[in-house]
Design a protein around this motif. Structure first.
Motif, mmCIF file in Angstrom:
data_model
loop_
_atom_site.group_PDB
_atom_site.id
_atom_site.type_symbol
_atom_site.label_atom_id
_atom_site.label_comp_id
_atom_site.label_asym_id
_atom_site.label_seq_id
_atom_site.Cartn_x
_atom_site.Cartn_y
_atom_site.Cartn_z
ATOM 1 N N MET A 98 9.902 -4.482 10.767
ATOM 2 C CA MET A 98 8.699 -4.059 10.066
ATOM 3 C C MET A 98 7.948 -2.936 11.041
ATOM 4 N N THR A 99 7.329 -2.221 10.513
ATOM 5 C CA THR A 99 6.484 -1.319 11.613
ATOM 6 C C THR A 99 4.910 -1.826 11.763
ATOM 7 N N ALA A 100 4.786 -1.622 12.861
ATOM 8 C CA ALA A 100 3.095 -2.440 13.111
ATOM 9 C C ALA A 100 2.229 -1.382 12.533
ATOM 10 N N PRO A 101 1.209 -1.992 11.711
ATOM 11 C CA PRO A 101 0.208 -1.015 10.797
ATOM 12 C C PRO A 101 -0.330 -0.347 11.946
ATOM 13 N N THR A 102 -0.776 1.174 11.360
ATOM 14 C CA THR A 102 -1.469 1.686 12.138
ATOM 15 C C THR A 102 -2.755 2.139 11.264
ATOM 16 N N ASP A 103 -3.925 2.810 11.895
ATOM 17 C CA ASP A 103 -5.045 2.899 11.134
ATOM 18 C C ASP A 103 -4.776 3.852 9.772
ATOM 19 N N ALA A 104 -3.705 4.791 10.250
ATOM 20 C CA ALA A 104 -3.462 5.722 8.855
ATOM 21 C C ALA A 104 -2.538 4.978 7.963
ATOM 22 N N ARG A 105 -1.867 4.257 8.299
ATOM 23 C CA ARG A 105 -0.831 3.382 7.225
ATOM 24 C C ARG A 105 -1.978 2.634 6.397
ATOM 25 N N LEU A 106 -2.983 1.903 7.160
ATOM 26 C CA LEU A 106 -3.709 0.851 6.767
ATOM 27 C C LEU A 106 -4.665 1.689 5.526
ATOM 28 N N ALA A 107 -5.048 2.945 5.981
ATOM 29 C CA ALA A 107 -5.849 3.503 5.295
ATOM 30 C C ALA A 107 -5.407 4.061 3.965
ATOM 31 N N THR A 108 -3.990 4.604 3.894
ATOM 32 C CA THR A 108 -3.244 4.709 2.970
ATOM 33 C C THR A 108 -3.108 3.438 2.072
ATOM 34 N N ALA A 109 -2.700 2.522 2.642
ATOM 35 C CA ALA A 109 -2.401 1.240 1.910
ATOM 36 C C ALA A 109 -3.704 1.063 1.121
ATOM 37 N N ALA A 110 -4.886 0.943 1.616
ATOM 38 C CA ALA A 110 -6.155 0.716 1.249
ATOM 39 C C ALA A 110 -6.647 1.517 0.131
ATOM 40 N N ALA A 111 -6.216 3.005 0.108
ATOM 41 C CA ALA A 111 -6.263 3.927 -1.029
ATOM 42 C C ALA A 111 -5.437 3.567 -2.074
ATOM 43 N N LEU A 112 -4.200 3.167 -1.860
ATOM 44 C CA LEU A 112 -3.341 2.713 -2.976
ATOM 45 C C LEU A 112 -3.997 1.606 -3.595
ATOM 46 N N ASP A 113 -4.284 0.595 -2.989
ATOM 47 C CA ASP A 113 -4.988 -0.743 -3.627
ATOM 48 C C ASP A 113 -6.039 -0.207 -4.504
ATOM 49 N N ALA A 114 -7.131 0.534 -3.889
ATOM 50 C CA ALA A 114 -8.082 0.956 -4.599
ATOM 51 C C ALA A 114 -7.807 1.695 -5.805
ATOM 52 N N PHE A 115 -6.735 2.582 -5.878
ATOM 53 C CA PHE A 115 -6.437 3.282 -6.940
ATOM 54 C C PHE A 115 -5.594 2.422 -8.151
ATOM 55 N N ALA A 116 -4.967 1.619 -7.433
ATOM 56 C CA ALA A 116 -4.257 0.663 -8.487
ATOM 57 C C ALA A 116 -5.003 -0.291 -9.231
ATOM 58 N N THR A 117 -6.101 -0.834 -8.597
ATOM 59 C CA THR A 117 -7.031 -1.568 -9.145
ATOM 60 C C THR A 117 -7.901 -0.785 -10.301
ATOM 61 N N TRP A 118 -8.365 0.416 -9.717
ATOM 62 C CA TRP A 118 -9.253 1.106 -10.440
ATOM 63 C C TRP A 118 -8.476 1.946 -11.920
ATOM 64 N N ALA A 119 -6.999 2.186 -11.703
ATOM 65 C CA ALA A 119 -6.079 2.627 -12.679
ATOM 66 C C ALA A 119 -6.018 1.349 -13.799
ATOM 67 N N ILE A 120 -5.585 0.187 -13.266
ATOM 68 C CA ILE A 120 -5.641 -0.714 -14.158
ATOM 69 C C ILE A 120 -6.919 -0.850 -15.123
ATOM 70 N N ARG A 121 -8.151 -0.955 -14.295
ATOM 71 C CA ARG A 121 -9.175 -1.033 -15.265
ATOM 72 C C ARG A 121 -9.609 0.090 -16.227
ATOM 73 N N ALA A 122 -9.550 1.386 -15.701
ATOM 74 C CA ALA A 122 -9.569 2.301 -16.370
ATOM 75 C C ALA A 122 -8.690 2.717 -17.477
ATOM 76 N N THR A 123 -7.675 2.324 -17.578
ATOM 77 C CA THR A 123 -6.429 2.443 -18.528
ATOM 78 C C THR A 123 -6.163 1.209 -19.236
ATOM 79 N N ALA A 124 -6.947 0.169 -19.095
ATOM 80 C CA ALA A 124 -6.671 -0.917 -19.717
ATOM 81 C C ALA A 124 -7.094 -0.897 -21.215
ATOM 82 N N SER A 125 -6.278 -1.469 -22.014
ATOM 83 C CA SER A 125 -6.677 -1.728 -23.400
ATOM 84 C C SER A 125 -7.294 -2.818 -23.731
ATOM 85 N N ARG A 126 -8.243 -2.775 -24.503
ATOM 86 C CA ARG A 126 -9.224 -3.692 -24.769
ATOM 87 C C ARG A 126 -8.672 -4.878 -26.227
#
Length: 149
Positions: free
Chosen positions: A1-29
């Protein structure tokens, strides 16, 4: 496994934030996230013992028993005996449950497609280019049980 870099961590954080947002924004009630996840697990992996389903979804067995009772009442899942162990219960997705999932997925995809239309053309192309790699990850990497870190 490659050691995390600032760019990889930033990308991962953006994906995490988007995934969380997308789940909430598109969730069916109509369905809770746990209900939708349980139906999706049954759809993807087939019939499951109730106890195994509880572990996979990260809930207690009594909570899963209550959820399966509601799914059964609504015609979305069915209980049956485990042929290998008559004391165990096997939960199966019904055709109605499959239809509910398909409808939910179609509505979510439509909502996300509308959001893609709000991007600049270059941004949309970048997302489309990344989609193939993200799909490959989701298809080749087993998801951990819910609640697992």
């Amino acid at each position: 496994m490659t050691a995390p870099t600032d760019a990889r961590l930033a990308t991962a954080a953006a994906l995490d934030a988007f995934a969380t947002w997308a789940i909430r924004a598109t969730a069916s009630r109509e369905l809770s996230l746990t209900t939708a996840s349980t139906l999706a697990t049954l759809d993807r992996d087939g019939p499951q013992r109730l106890s195994d389903l509880a572990v996979r979804e990260g809930v207690t067995q009594p909570s899963m028993t209550a959820l399966v009772s509601r799914l059964e009442r609504d015609g979305l899942a069915a209980r049956g005996d485990d042929p290998a162990d008559r004391r165990a219960v096997v939960v199966t997705l019904t055709d109605a449950g499959r239809d509910v999932l398909a409808d939910r997925r179609t509505r979510r995809a439509s909502r996300l497609a509308d959001l893609l239309d709000e991007l600049e053309p270059g941004e949309r192309e970048a997302v489309e280019a990344a989609a193939a790699a993200l799909s490959r990850l989701t298809l080749t990497t087993p998801a951990p049980a819910r609640g697992a870190s």
